[in-house]
Design an enzyme around this catalytic site. Sequence first.
Site, short mmCIF file in Angstrom:
data_model
loop_
_atom_site.label_atom_id
_atom_site.label_comp_id
_atom_site.label_asym_id
_atom_site.label_seq_id
_atom_site.Cartn_x
_atom_site.Cartn_y
_atom_site.Cartn_z
CG ASP A 31 -1.98 1.14 1.39
OD1 ASP A 31 -2.71 1.35 0.48
OD2 ASP A 31 -1.80 2.04 2.15
CD GLU A 74 -1.96 2.77 -3.75
OE1 GLU A 74 -2.91 3.42 -3.76
OE2 GLU A 74 -1.72 2.73 -2.48
C1 GLC Z 1 -3.84 3.44 -0.45
C2 GLC Z 1 -5.29 2.54 -0.35
C3 GLC Z 1 -6.16 3.70 0.10
C4 GLC Z 1 -5.97 4.29 1.42
C5 GLC Z 1 -4.53 4.97 1.36
C6 GLC Z 1 -4.03 5.18 2.79
O1 GLC Z 1 -3.87 4.49 -1.58
O2 GLC Z 1 -5.48 2.11 -1.62
O3 GLC Z 1 -7.71 3.21 0.21
O4 GLC Z 1 -6.91 5.26 1.75
O5 GLC Z 1 -3.68 3.97 0.90
O6 GLC Z 1 -3.81 3.96 3.51
#
Ligand code: GLC
Length: 592
Positions: A263, A321
């Site tokens: 993440d 991500e």
């Molecule tokens: C990432 C997740 C998102 C979350 C953010 C903070 O972007 O996909 O849903 O709010 O991280 O953890």
Amino acid sequence: MKTEIDHSVVRCADSTFRLRFTHGLRRGLGSAARCARSLGSMKRLYALLLLVVLLPCTLFAQEKDRNWYKHAVFYEIYPRSFADSNNDGLGDLNGITAHLDYLKRLGVDAIWITPCFPSPQVDFGYDVSDYESIDPAYGTLADFDRLVAEARKRNIRVVLDFVLNHTSDRHAWFQESRSSRTSAKRDWYIWRDGAAPGQPPNNWGSVFGGSAWQLDSSTGQYYLHQFYPEQPDLNWRYPEVEDAMMEVARFWFKRGVAGFRLDAVDRIYEDPDLRDNPVKVDPDGSETLVETYTTNLPELHNVLRHLRTVADEYGAVLVGETWTSSVEELQRYYNSLQMPMNFVFTMVNRPSAPEFRKQIHDAERGLGWPVYLFSNHDITRHYDRYGDRAYNDQIAKALAALYLTLRGTPILYYGEEIGMTNNDPARVQDVKDPIGRRFWPHNKGRDGERTPMQWTAGANGGFSQTAPWLPVPDSARTHNVAAEEKDERSILRFYRRLLELRHTNEQLREGNYVALNENDANVLAYLRTYKGKAVLVAINMSAVPRKIALDLRQHSFGAKAKTLLATEAQPDSVRLSEISLAPFGVYIGEVK
Ligand code: GLC
């Protein structure tokens, strides 16, 4: 220059493999030699012959296994919204286990479950208060183990979400860190004095609005939070943090987890000198911060390399991500991640052959294995983003045909296979996602794309017998699993056929991407070529019927295609000089 950098990336990833490969080879030869020494000369010869036959098979199998993710279809599950097994209005792990057969039938090979760890749920799980347990709302560790075991029986791997950048402010680490300036865990987070009384240390902004700094009155210092104030950023420059997080990774790998989706991985490092981010003034006079000092800092790749070595101990996959601004920046992640997500398709919001062609071309230009997705839990569902209201279902199929026939690994978002729509809240008082409350009505938050999975046309879409945490839209009456399973022309049945083809057709599994009719503004067409054969994909990206004529002689293919899959009735054999496509119609055929 850029190409040189890219090549070094690939060499590096390869050398890790070569090292492990040579290791395995040496071990294999060593034990074979020991075994042969203890046998007579005739038997020794047999043993040697056996070795010559078996060794390449073993190595081939190892190599195939190592690359499992390349032929896999990933499916993202938002656990709160997938299936509610105990009728409390929230989805849970047992709900997922109960639907593994559905996923298997669909053609899913790996599920990525967004955070299911204990959490105050300010950011619905992305604020983790304990990395090594399961939130009681979703079940227990025993339920998790059962899910992994049941998934394994069906050849489905389980990938978890690893929130690296921050914890919850309720995490014991942060509680200790904030307790005093001299706490043993003070440096586990990023604490600084204000620039002046009442002023944060610098101009960094939170992704969720406002300053990225929060004053903690008890110790009079500010802590950094790139997301909500309840999500303090970990300090990855402090070695104990890295060690603790590697232990977390091991904890889950030992439980049979096949990998992690990392993440917000682009944000784990910030500039140590806290330099202000540059301000960009847009033509309309509005100002935005360019996140030069808060995203994609080179240091983060050291941590990822470390995580790579830990993941390698368990043969695990790392998905990222990875929001990046160029193919080159994305390339760097291939150094340590097998699957850095390419978000290009989440940013195209209209069906457009030239636009997609360009994006695929860019992704193909990179040296890594592409990873595509259209939707996720942070982005408006693509059924709505691309839908024109007249041909929504056809467009959903056209987009599926696109990314499920490209070279690369697709990550589906639960419900896209039945054409789920966004269901944005109508009133601010119904909003659950804090972003929606803060920026209402300009931004209604992310609730709309997180609504319950639509299993049936019944109450609450068959998700739960109780009112679910988010309301089910009216579209559940027509777009639900039960109804679509029975309808041969449904989006679900099209996804299933596509995924079956993708799993069984060598050209789609392994083939190169070759763009065709590159000046066509409406029809996107390409070949996937492998071993002298090819699969042709032609997708009409417009709302009017189209005809295309293709001449594949320069690619050494004939004038006809054998139909494999199409959205409209097509003859078994189609002349390439005249392929007819309905509005947003798809044709997939084999050429020789
Ligand atoms: C990432 C997740 C998102 C979350 C953010 C903070 O972007 O996909 O849903 O709010 O991280 O953890």
